[in-house]
Motif scaffolding. Structure first.
Motif, short mmCIF file in Angstrom:
data_model
loop_
_atom_site.label_atom_id
_atom_site.label_comp_id
_atom_site.label_asym_id
_atom_site.label_seq_id
_atom_site.Cartn_x
_atom_site.Cartn_y
_atom_site.Cartn_z
N MET A 1 39.11 25.84 82.40
CA MET A 1 40.99 26.40 81.53
C MET A 1 40.29 26.31 79.95
O MET A 1 40.27 24.95 79.88
N HIS A 2 40.88 27.06 79.49
CA HIS A 2 41.30 27.06 77.89
C HIS A 2 42.42 27.31 77.75
O HIS A 2 43.34 27.78 78.03
N ASP A 3 43.09 25.87 76.22
CA ASP A 3 44.57 25.46 76.34
C ASP A 3 44.62 25.82 74.41
O ASP A 3 44.13 25.02 74.32
N ILE A 4 45.18 26.33 74.20
CA ILE A 4 45.88 26.92 72.85
C ILE A 4 46.73 26.50 72.80
O ILE A 4 47.78 27.00 72.89
N ILE A 5 47.49 24.98 71.56
CA ILE A 5 48.48 24.09 71.97
C ILE A 5 48.95 24.07 70.77
O ILE A 5 48.20 23.80 69.73
N TYR A 6 50.47 24.49 70.59
CA TYR A 6 51.34 24.34 69.40
C TYR A 6 52.05 22.61 69.49
O TYR A 6 53.22 22.74 70.16
N SER A 26 54.33 25.38 72.28
CA SER A 26 53.66 26.08 73.14
C SER A 26 52.98 26.01 73.17
O SER A 26 52.18 25.54 72.63
N GLN A 27 51.97 26.81 74.34
CA GLN A 27 50.99 26.37 75.18
C GLN A 27 50.64 27.50 75.87
O GLN A 27 51.32 28.52 76.29
N GLN A 28 49.32 28.25 75.47
CA GLN A 28 48.98 29.36 76.30
C GLN A 28 47.53 28.59 76.58
O GLN A 28 47.17 27.88 76.11
N GLN A 29 47.20 29.73 77.80
CA GLN A 29 46.33 29.33 78.64
C GLN A 29 45.40 30.53 78.81
O GLN A 29 45.81 31.94 78.88
N PHE A 30 43.94 30.85 78.40
CA PHE A 30 42.60 31.38 78.41
C PHE A 30 41.92 30.67 79.64
O PHE A 30 41.42 30.10 79.35
#
Length: 98
Positions: A1-6, A26-30
């Motif tokens: 799982m890839h997470d882009i976190i601010y 914020s955190q978005q998962q891909f």
């Protein structure tokens, strides 16, 4: 799982000090790396327009700030720079390459 976190913090994102997760805005998962990279590139473009200064460390860490954005730290009795950080994690670890 890839997470882009601010995160918004008084330290650069690559330090990942204990409790850094408390600074997450914020955190978005891909599932796919390509989707995570596209999200990260869009955020980097947006942040580059909002903040005068930036620094990149490997693929995983991007940091943005404006010199005048500081907050007073009562315990250290001084103003600290505020940083806006983007972090790319893969399975919970910093993504170091594409």
């Amino acid at each position: 799982m890839h997470d882009i976190i601010y995160i918004r913090a008084n330290f650069e994102p690559w330090w990942m000090f204990e409790g850094w997760q408390d600074q997450i805005i914020s955190q978005q998962q891909f599932t796919l790396a390509e989707n995570a990279r596209n999200c990260l590139e869009e955020l980097k473009k947006e942040f580059s327009q909002r903040f005068a200064e930036n620094e990149q460390r490997e693929v995983a860490f991007s940091c943005y700030w404006n010199e005048e954005e500081v907050e007073y730290c009562e315990s250290c009795e001084e103003d600290l720079q505020i940083f806006h950080g983007l972090i790319w994690l893969f399975n919970g670890n910093p993504q170091t390459s594409f």
